[in-house]
Design a protein around this motif. Structure first.
Motif, mmCIF file in Angstrom:
data_model
loop_
_atom_site.group_PDB
_atom_site.id
_atom_site.type_symbol
_atom_site.label_atom_id
_atom_site.label_comp_id
_atom_site.label_asym_id
_atom_site.label_seq_id
_atom_site.Cartn_x
_atom_site.Cartn_y
_atom_site.Cartn_z
ATOM 1 N N LYS A 1 0.964 -1.110 0.015
ATOM 2 C CA LYS A 1 0.061 -0.048 0.021
ATOM 3 C C LYS A 1 0.986 1.246 0.052
ATOM 4 O O LYS A 1 1.879 0.976 0.661
ATOM 5 C CB LYS A 1 -0.720 0.065 1.342
ATOM 6 C CG LYS A 1 -1.926 -1.059 1.458
ATOM 7 C CD LYS A 1 -2.946 -1.035 2.231
ATOM 8 C CE LYS A 1 -2.469 -0.196 3.573
ATOM 9 N NZ LYS A 1 -3.749 -0.337 4.666
ATOM 10 N N ASP A 2 0.524 2.242 -0.531
ATOM 11 C CA ASP A 2 1.200 3.556 -0.450
ATOM 12 C C ASP A 2 1.310 4.217 0.841
ATOM 13 O O ASP A 2 0.211 3.964 1.491
ATOM 14 C CB ASP A 2 0.511 4.573 -1.518
ATOM 15 C CG ASP A 2 0.623 4.105 -3.282
ATOM 16 O OD1 ASP A 2 1.641 3.427 -3.181
ATOM 17 O OD2 ASP A 2 -0.104 4.535 -3.982
ATOM 18 N N ARG A 3 2.023 4.846 1.272
ATOM 19 C CA ARG A 3 2.198 5.258 2.493
ATOM 20 C C ARG A 3 1.129 6.707 2.561
ATOM 21 O O ARG A 3 0.915 7.211 1.595
ATOM 22 C CB ARG A 3 3.664 5.780 3.073
ATOM 23 C CG ARG A 3 3.945 6.842 2.202
ATOM 24 C CD ARG A 3 5.683 7.189 3.142
ATOM 25 N NE ARG A 3 6.100 8.452 2.210
ATOM 26 C CZ ARG A 3 5.916 9.428 2.514
ATOM 27 N NH1 ARG A 3 5.379 9.821 3.607
ATOM 28 N NH2 ARG A 3 6.735 10.756 1.879
ATOM 29 N N LYS A 4 0.542 6.867 3.929
ATOM 30 C CA LYS A 4 -0.185 8.073 3.906
ATOM 31 C C LYS A 4 0.484 9.409 3.738
ATOM 32 O O LYS A 4 1.320 9.369 4.742
ATOM 33 C CB LYS A 4 -1.049 8.029 5.005
ATOM 34 C CG LYS A 4 -2.231 9.077 5.514
ATOM 35 C CD LYS A 4 -2.326 9.081 6.887
ATOM 36 C CE LYS A 4 -3.293 8.097 7.385
ATOM 37 N NZ LYS A 4 -4.017 8.305 8.675
ATOM 38 N N ARG A 5 0.063 10.177 2.755
ATOM 39 C CA ARG A 5 0.875 11.451 2.516
ATOM 40 C C ARG A 5 0.108 12.489 3.152
ATOM 41 O O ARG A 5 -1.118 12.806 2.790
ATOM 42 C CB ARG A 5 0.929 11.824 1.163
ATOM 43 C CG ARG A 5 2.037 10.706 0.698
ATOM 44 C CD ARG A 5 2.653 11.102 -0.686
ATOM 45 N NE ARG A 5 3.538 12.143 -0.792
ATOM 46 C CZ ARG A 5 3.362 13.109 -1.649
ATOM 47 N NH1 ARG A 5 2.132 13.087 -2.558
ATOM 48 N NH2 ARG A 5 4.065 14.336 -1.573
ATOM 49 N N VAL A 6 0.415 13.035 4.414
ATOM 50 C CA VAL A 6 -0.293 13.905 5.254
ATOM 51 C C VAL A 6 0.139 15.423 4.879
ATOM 52 O O VAL A 6 1.223 15.577 4.481
ATOM 53 C CB VAL A 6 -0.379 13.653 6.742
ATOM 54 C CG1 VAL A 6 -1.242 12.222 6.925
ATOM 55 C CG2 VAL A 6 0.793 13.774 7.296
ATOM 56 N N GLY A 7 -0.771 16.199 5.033
ATOM 57 C CA GLY A 7 -0.266 17.901 4.961
ATOM 58 C C GLY A 7 -0.356 18.136 3.663
ATOM 59 O O GLY A 7 0.748 18.827 3.345
ATOM 60 N N ARG A 8 -0.902 17.700 2.503
ATOM 61 C CA ARG A 8 -0.788 18.077 1.080
ATOM 62 C C ARG A 8 -1.936 18.652 0.899
ATOM 63 O O ARG A 8 -2.380 18.355 -0.348
ATOM 64 C CB ARG A 8 -0.617 16.658 0.410
ATOM 65 C CG ARG A 8 0.851 16.058 0.815
ATOM 66 C CD ARG A 8 2.002 17.055 0.422
ATOM 67 N NE ARG A 8 3.202 16.474 0.630
ATOM 68 C CZ ARG A 8 3.964 16.405 1.773
ATOM 69 N NH1 ARG A 8 3.498 17.021 2.828
ATOM 70 N NH2 ARG A 8 5.030 15.948 1.893
ATOM 71 N N GLY A 9 -2.644 19.485 1.346
ATOM 72 C CA GLY A 9 -4.030 20.140 1.109
ATOM 73 C C GLY A 9 -5.116 19.602 1.533
ATOM 74 O O GLY A 9 -5.315 18.386 1.641
ATOM 75 N N PRO A 10 -6.367 20.443 1.313
ATOM 76 C CA PRO A 10 -7.604 20.160 1.548
ATOM 77 C C PRO A 10 -8.258 18.758 0.665
ATOM 78 O O PRO A 10 -9.047 17.934 1.190
ATOM 79 C CB PRO A 10 -8.665 21.035 1.550
ATOM 80 C CG PRO A 10 -7.768 22.012 0.814
ATOM 81 C CD PRO A 10 -6.366 21.902 0.694
ATOM 82 N N GLY A 11 -7.793 18.826 -0.454
ATOM 83 C CA GLY A 11 -8.311 17.801 -1.558
ATOM 84 C C GLY A 11 -7.845 16.322 -1.129
ATOM 85 O O GLY A 11 -8.716 15.340 -1.594
ATOM 86 N N SER A 12 -6.518 16.098 -0.344
ATOM 87 C CA SER A 12 -6.378 14.738 0.080
ATOM 88 C C SER A 12 -7.149 14.245 1.257
ATOM 89 O O SER A 12 -6.921 12.990 1.333
ATOM 90 C CB SER A 12 -4.676 15.159 0.532
ATOM 91 O OG SER A 12 -4.782 15.534 1.844
ATOM 92 N N GLY A 13 -7.785 14.830 1.742
ATOM 93 C CA GLY A 13 -8.595 14.536 3.194
ATOM 94 C C GLY A 13 -7.540 14.277 4.100
ATOM 95 O O GLY A 13 -8.132 14.266 5.440
ATOM 96 N N HIS A 14 -6.218 14.598 4.128
ATOM 97 C CA HIS A 14 -5.493 14.722 5.349
ATOM 98 C C HIS A 14 -4.663 16.148 5.214
ATOM 99 O O HIS A 14 -3.579 15.922 5.666
ATOM 100 C CB HIS A 14 -4.411 13.512 5.255
ATOM 101 C CG HIS A 14 -5.017 12.132 5.214
ATOM 102 N ND1 HIS A 14 -5.897 11.495 6.265
ATOM 103 C CD2 HIS A 14 -5.262 11.163 4.118
ATOM 104 C CE1 HIS A 14 -6.436 10.335 5.821
ATOM 105 N NE2 HIS A 14 -6.003 10.132 4.587
ATOM 106 N N GLY A 15 -5.221 16.923 5.160
ATOM 107 C CA GLY A 15 -4.473 18.415 4.875
ATOM 108 C C GLY A 15 -4.651 18.975 6.196
ATOM 109 O O GLY A 15 -5.122 18.626 7.374
ATOM 110 N N LYS A 16 -4.136 20.361 6.160
ATOM 111 C CA LYS A 16 -4.097 21.215 7.346
ATOM 112 C C LYS A 16 -3.680 20.586 8.712
ATOM 113 O O LYS A 16 -2.602 20.704 8.925
ATOM 114 C CB LYS A 16 -5.848 21.551 7.712
ATOM 115 C CG LYS A 16 -5.845 22.810 8.607
ATOM 116 C CD LYS A 16 -7.176 23.416 8.998
ATOM 117 C CE LYS A 16 -7.425 24.299 10.125
ATOM 118 N NZ LYS A 16 -8.378 23.801 10.959
#
Length: 145
Positions: free
Chosen positions: A15-30
């Motif tokens: 699985k790809d690792r979770k990339r956080v803090g990459r904007g609101p469109g990713s669902g894991h931003g802010k």
């Protein structure tokens, strides 16, 4: 045919690792999936094992039971059946039992009267039960130490 260039992991195994803090469109931003404020949102936070958020932890809620004697001596048990593996007239000490693979090097040894002994052996160990001593002497052996 299976070749090195055709090897691939099973479907869904990687699985790809979770990339956080990459904007609101990713669902894991802010807040990067950490929520707002609190210890868990900050860098350097680590949770002590057994910590339950201030609730009394399980290991303190359970009652204490029994007594643990720190001076207790644990003996490796050797039966008379084990002594039958040795030749008649042999000296059975801790080193002989270790070489035969019956006990470990650092163990204290006690002989118990389980089984029958049909060879006369000389036994030199830490402890011998009364019944085992009688059976060893009845078979023509001796107990020393």
């Amino acid at each position: 045919m299976l070749k090195l260039n055709t090897l691939a992991p099973n479907e869904g195994a990687r699985k790809d690792r979770k990339r956080v803090g990459r904007g609101p469109g990713s669902g894991h931003g802010k807040t990067s999936a950490r929520g707002h404020k609190g210890a868990r949102s900050r860098s350097g936070y680590s949770l002590r094992s057994g910590f339950e958020g201030g609730q009394m932890p399980l290991h303190r809620r359970l009652p204490k039971r029994g007594f643990n004697n720190i001076f207790k001596k644990a003996y490796a048990i050797v039966t008379l059946d084990h002594l039958n593996k040795f030749e008649s007239g042999a000296v059975v000490d801790k080193n002989a039992l270790v070489e035969a693979g019956i006990v470990k090097q650092d163990a204290l040894v006690k002989v118990l009267a389980n089984g029958e002994l049909d060879k006369s052996v000389t036994v030199k160990v830490d402890k011998v039960s009364q019944g085992a001593k009688e059976k060893i002497e009845a078979a023509g052996g001796t107990v020393e130490g």
